[in-house]
Design an enzyme around this catalytic site. Structure first.
Site, PDB file in Angstrom:
ATOM      1  CG  HIS A 195       0.756   5.330   4.113  1.00 35.07           C
ATOM      2  ND1 HIS A 195      -0.119   5.268   5.184  1.00 35.07           N
ATOM      3  CD2 HIS A 195       1.489   4.189   4.164  1.00 35.07           C
ATOM      4  CE1 HIS A 195       0.092   4.140   5.857  1.00 35.07           C
ATOM      5  NE2 HIS A 195       1.064   3.461   5.264  1.00 35.07           N
ATOM      6  CG  HIS A 212      -0.309  -0.216   2.524  1.00 32.99           C
ATOM      7  ND1 HIS A 212       0.073  -1.453   2.953  1.00 32.99           N
ATOM      8  CD2 HIS A 212       0.025   0.652   3.515  1.00 32.99           C
ATOM      9  CE1 HIS A 212       0.617  -1.357   4.159  1.00 32.99           C
ATOM     10  NE2 HIS A 212       0.606  -0.087   4.516  1.00 32.99           N
TER      11      HIS A 212
HETATM   12  P1  DGP Z   1       1.288   0.509   7.462  1.00 30.49           P
HETATM   13  O1  DGP Z   1       1.571   0.833   8.895  1.00 30.49           O
HETATM   14  O2  DGP Z   1       2.188   1.222   6.487  1.00 30.49           O
HETATM   15  O3  DGP Z   1       1.200  -0.977   7.225  1.00 30.49           O
HETATM   16  O4  DGP Z   1      -0.156   1.120   7.181  1.00 30.49           O
HETATM   17  C1  DGP Z   1      -1.331   0.434   7.384  1.00 30.49           C
HETATM   18  C2  DGP Z   1      -2.421   1.465   7.471  1.00 30.49           C
HETATM   19  O5  DGP Z   1      -3.658   0.806   7.344  1.00 30.49           O
HETATM   20  C3  DGP Z   1      -2.462   2.213   8.796  1.00 30.49           C
HETATM   21  O6  DGP Z   1      -2.176   3.589   8.555  1.00 30.49           O
HETATM   22  C4  DGP Z   1      -3.880   2.027   9.303  1.00 30.49           C
HETATM   23  C5  DGP Z   1      -4.617   1.505   8.100  1.00 30.49           C
HETATM   24  N1  DGP Z   1      -5.672   0.558   8.387  1.00 30.49           N
HETATM   25  C6  DGP Z   1      -5.560  -0.573   9.142  1.00 30.49           C
HETATM   26  N2  DGP Z   1      -6.736  -1.212   9.172  1.00 30.49           N
HETATM   27  C7  DGP Z   1      -7.596  -0.487   8.403  1.00 30.49           C
HETATM   28  C8  DGP Z   1      -8.973  -0.641   8.054  1.00 30.49           C
HETATM   29  O7  DGP Z   1      -9.660  -1.598   8.420  1.00 30.49           O
HETATM   30  N3  DGP Z   1      -9.509   0.328   7.267  1.00 30.49           N
HETATM   31  C9  DGP Z   1      -8.798   1.402   6.824  1.00 30.49           C
HETATM   32  N4  DGP Z   1      -9.412   2.292   6.070  1.00 30.49           N
HETATM   33  N5  DGP Z   1      -7.491   1.573   7.134  1.00 30.49           N
HETATM   34  C10 DGP Z   1      -6.919   0.646   7.919  1.00 30.49           C
END
Ligand code: DGP
Length: 110
Positions: free
Chosen positions: A98, A96
């Site tokens: 950001h 992913h």
């Molecule tokens: P990372 O730490 O780079 O793996 O980022 C993962 C991101 O995913 C973190 O910023 C929070 C987001 N995240 C985790 N669970 C969910 C979810 O269920 N929905 C959404 N929209 N974001 C989520």
């Protein structure tokens, strides 16, 4: 299916979608770290950027650029981040990107 982001792609877990096409989904981060915080993911599962081919990484980047414009971030600036692996702070093992903006970013990151 035990990948969280694959379940979001499948619609099993709701998300605040901002963009979707054949290859890519973008949705708002559940725990925003900036006024605008969007996650851009490939619809095909790759554990991290290390596993993904260049065209996939390119699609994520091009989507981030388009969203930076549509979200009003392009003029003042923004940050794109791809956390990778444990020390890189990657908590979800589905590639992913950001897209963060709407405030001044600090450097170095934590
Ligand atoms: P990372 O730490 O780079 O793996 O980022 C993962 C991101 O995913 C973190 O910023 C929070 C987001 N995240 C985790 N669970 C969910 C979810 O269920 N929905 C959404 N929209 N974001 C989520």
């Amino acid at each position: 299916m035990n990948c969280l982001f694959c379940r979001i792609i499948a619609g099993e877990i709701p998300s605040s979608k901002v963009y979707e096409d054949e290859y890519v989904l973008a949705f708002r981060d559940i725990d925003p770290q900036a006024p605008t915080h969007i996650l851009i993911i490939p619809k095909t599962h790759y554990d991290s950027v290390m596993d993904a081919p260049p065209e996939v990484v390119g699609r994520l980047t091009e989507t981030a650029k388009k969203l930076a414009v549509s979200e009003g971030l392009a003029e003042k600036g923004f940050r794109i981040v791809v956390n990778t692996g444990d020390e890189g702070g990657q908590s979800v093992k589905h590639l992913h990107m950001h897209l963060l903006g709407g405030r001044s970013m600090q450097w170095p990151p934590g």
